[in-house]
Design an enzyme around this catalytic site. Structure first.
Site, mmCIF file in Angstrom:
data_model
loop_
_atom_site.group_PDB
_atom_site.id
_atom_site.type_symbol
_atom_site.label_atom_id
_atom_site.label_comp_id
_atom_site.label_asym_id
_atom_site.label_seq_id
_atom_site.Cartn_x
_atom_site.Cartn_y
_atom_site.Cartn_z
ATOM 1 N N GLY A 1 -15.626 -19.805 -1.351
ATOM 2 C CA GLY A 1 -15.246 -19.166 -0.090
ATOM 3 C C GLY A 1 -16.395 -18.377 0.493
ATOM 4 O O GLY A 1 -17.217 -17.824 -0.258
ATOM 5 N N GLU B 1 -22.123 -24.602 6.218
ATOM 6 C CA GLU B 1 -22.945 -23.754 7.104
ATOM 7 C C GLU B 1 -22.604 -22.270 6.900
ATOM 8 O O GLU B 1 -23.481 -21.409 6.948
ATOM 9 C CB GLU B 1 -22.729 -24.113 8.583
ATOM 10 C CG GLU B 1 -23.203 -25.500 8.999
ATOM 11 C CD GLU B 1 -22.246 -26.615 8.586
ATOM 12 O OE1 GLU B 1 -21.095 -26.315 8.192
ATOM 13 O OE2 GLU B 1 -22.665 -27.789 8.637
ATOM 14 N N GLY C 1 -15.764 -16.252 3.473
ATOM 15 C CA GLY C 1 -15.117 -15.454 4.516
ATOM 16 C C GLY C 1 -15.342 -13.965 4.277
ATOM 17 O O GLY C 1 -16.248 -13.561 3.535
ATOM 18 N N ASP D 1 -22.767 2.397 2.659
ATOM 19 C CA ASP D 1 -23.568 1.199 2.376
ATOM 20 C C ASP D 1 -22.677 -0.005 2.089
ATOM 21 O O ASP D 1 -22.980 -1.126 2.503
ATOM 22 C CB ASP D 1 -24.489 1.446 1.174
ATOM 23 C CG ASP D 1 -25.625 2.378 1.545
ATOM 24 O OD1 ASP D 1 -25.826 2.608 2.759
ATOM 25 O OD2 ASP D 1 -26.284 2.894 0.625
ATOM 26 N N ASN E 1 -18.571 -23.326 -0.423
ATOM 27 C CA ASN E 1 -17.572 -23.235 0.657
ATOM 28 C C ASN E 1 -17.331 -24.608 1.268
ATOM 29 O O ASN E 1 -18.209 -25.470 1.290
ATOM 30 C CB ASN E 1 -18.041 -22.268 1.749
ATOM 31 C CG ASN E 1 -16.892 -21.857 2.651
ATOM 32 O OD1 ASN E 1 -15.808 -21.548 2.166
ATOM 33 N ND2 ASN E 1 -17.116 -21.843 3.948
ATOM 34 N N ARG E 2 -16.100 -24.802 1.746
ATOM 35 C CA ARG E 2 -15.712 -26.039 2.435
ATOM 36 C C ARG E 2 -16.659 -26.284 3.619
ATOM 37 O O ARG E 2 -17.158 -27.379 3.797
ATOM 38 C CB ARG E 2 -14.261 -25.848 2.901
ATOM 39 C CG ARG E 2 -13.637 -26.985 3.569
ATOM 40 C CD ARG E 2 -12.183 -26.694 3.842
ATOM 41 N NE ARG E 2 -11.976 -25.533 4.722
ATOM 42 C CZ ARG E 2 -10.777 -25.091 5.089
ATOM 43 N NH1 ARG E 2 -9.682 -25.667 4.651
ATOM 44 N NH2 ARG E 2 -10.669 -24.045 5.899
ATOM 45 N N TYR F 1 -2.970 -13.037 -4.956
ATOM 46 C CA TYR F 1 -2.001 -12.735 -6.015
ATOM 47 C C TYR F 1 -0.620 -13.129 -5.515
ATOM 48 O O TYR F 1 -0.353 -13.150 -4.311
ATOM 49 C CB TYR F 1 -2.047 -11.247 -6.399
ATOM 50 C CG TYR F 1 -2.030 -10.337 -5.198
ATOM 51 C CD1 TYR F 1 -3.220 -9.924 -4.617
ATOM 52 C CD2 TYR F 1 -0.830 -9.937 -4.606
ATOM 53 C CE1 TYR F 1 -3.224 -9.132 -3.494
ATOM 54 C CE2 TYR F 1 -0.824 -9.140 -3.479
ATOM 55 C CZ TYR F 1 -2.029 -8.744 -2.928
ATOM 56 O OH TYR F 1 -2.025 -7.963 -1.796
ATOM 57 N N SER G 1 0.810 -1.222 0.000
ATOM 58 C CA SER G 1 0.000 0.000 0.000
ATOM 59 C C SER G 1 0.845 1.275 0.000
ATOM 60 O O SER G 1 0.514 2.231 -0.721
ATOM 61 C CB SER G 1 -0.960 0.008 1.193
ATOM 62 O OG SER G 1 -1.908 -1.008 1.024
ATOM 63 N N LYS H 1 -10.366 -5.739 9.831
ATOM 64 C CA LYS H 1 -11.446 -5.061 9.105
ATOM 65 C C LYS H 1 -12.760 -5.061 9.894
ATOM 66 O O LYS H 1 -13.526 -4.107 9.846
ATOM 67 C CB LYS H 1 -11.659 -5.703 7.734
ATOM 68 C CG LYS H 1 -10.508 -5.433 6.765
ATOM 69 C CD LYS H 1 -10.769 -6.056 5.406
ATOM 70 C CE LYS H 1 -9.543 -5.926 4.515
ATOM 71 N NZ LYS H 1 -9.737 -6.521 3.190
#
Ligand code: NDP
Length: 278
Positions: free
Chosen positions: A128, A156, A130, A78, A152-153, A221, A17, A66
């Site tokens: 995924g 649930e 997450g 939003d 997803n693995r 990446y 960054s 996050k």
């Protein structure tokens, strides 16, 4: 006076960054400082407060903070509300801490502007369930796809995430070890798992969710193509991209949020590997 920005994370050493934001600043001849700040869960809130008290203008937030950043904000865009996660923080005119999430819009910018893809009426499969997947679902839905399948693995978690979006789109949730042959191959297959970080494929090698017409995109990446992108090529995909464009585009959107100027991203994405040596 120098404007001060930062990115918080743990680990943070690998973050590109600072180089990316300095490139954007140079485009407008802005004199900025952009620091990497290592924090931990206990100190994160204090560290962010201290950053703003000492004159910081805005900061990015990366893993694993996050959700903590989301919880700290008194104002949320939003995108941040839907993602339940914040990657861009700033203070508004009244001094309130505001949180935005540019990850999903960054991905969309890369897919539609840089790679010229239209998602309208397409079948999108996302692997995924997450934080990254939560951040990209609303911008994908906004493109009016025909169908979204979330694999997803841990099934649930896929169901729980699909339920969060049930007010705007009917997302089909599926377990990675139980993919029915009724699910057609994706037009766009997005790997939103972190399997690439361990050099793993998040799905069975012979999975029917991909064919030669599928465009594949790995949010991760690396210098070399990820296992997922290698597999996509082996399965005949002609278009396969990694998440470097998303990284640069989400940074561009954060830069614009803080500085109210737009920036060009092409040369950064093209010369991405060179960033690591700067
Ligand atoms: P999370 O830890 O929140 O979620 C990880 C997800 O990956 C879960 O769904 C997990 O499944 C799945 N997973 C992990 N390992 C495997 C495996 N070996 N096989 C199958 N599934 C697996 O991570 P995030 O959502 O925050 O991040 C995901 C990826 O996105 C990371 O690689 C990150 O670097 C990338 N990313 C890239 C960005 C960019 O700008 N390019 C921005 C944000 C993220 P389960 O639920 O079963 O555990």
């Amino acid at each position: 006076m120098k404007k001060v920005f930062a990115v918080f994370g743990n680990p943070i050493q690998q973050s590109l960054s600072p180089q990316i934001h300095q490139h954007f600043a140079a485009q407008h001849k802005l004199d900025i400082a952009y620091e990497k700040i290592l924090s931990d869960e206990q100190d994160f809130s204090n560290d962010v407060s201290q950053f703003f008290e000492s004159g910081g203008i805005g900061c990015n937030v990366t893993a694993p903070f996050k959700e903590l950043a989301f919880a700290m904000c008194t104002e949320l865009t939003d995108h941040a509300k839907r993602a339940q996660a914040v990657n861009t923080l700033y203070k508004n005119d009244t001094g309130a801490l505001c949180g935005h999430n540019t990850d999903g819009a960054g991905l969309l910018q890369d897919l539609t502007a840089n790679h010229n893809l239209s998602l309208k009426n397409k079948h999108i499969i996302v692997l995924g369930a997450g934080g990254a997947t939560r951040g990209i679902l609303q911008p994908l839905i906004d493109q009016a796809p025909n169908r979204i399948t979330l694999i997803n693995r841990t099934v649930e978690k896929a169901h729980a995430l699909a339920d969060e979006f049930s007010d705007v789109f009917s997302i089909e949730a599926v377990g990675a070890d139980n993919i029915s042959t009724d699910i057609p191959p994706a037009d766009l297959l997005i790997n939103g798992t972190s399997a690439s970080l361990d050099g793993k494929l998040p799905i069975a090698n012979d999975s029917p969710i991909i064919n030669s017409n599928t465009v594949s995109y790995d949010l991760s990446y690396a210098s070399e193509p990820t296992r997922f992108l290698q597999w996509s090529k082996e399965r005949g995909c002609k278009q396969h991209y990694d998440g470097r464009g998303m990284l640069v585009e989400q940074a561009a959107l954060a830069f614009t949020t803080w500085n109210a100027v737009s920036v060009s991203t092409d040369s950064l994405i093209r010369n991405f590997e060179a960033l690591k040596t700067q």
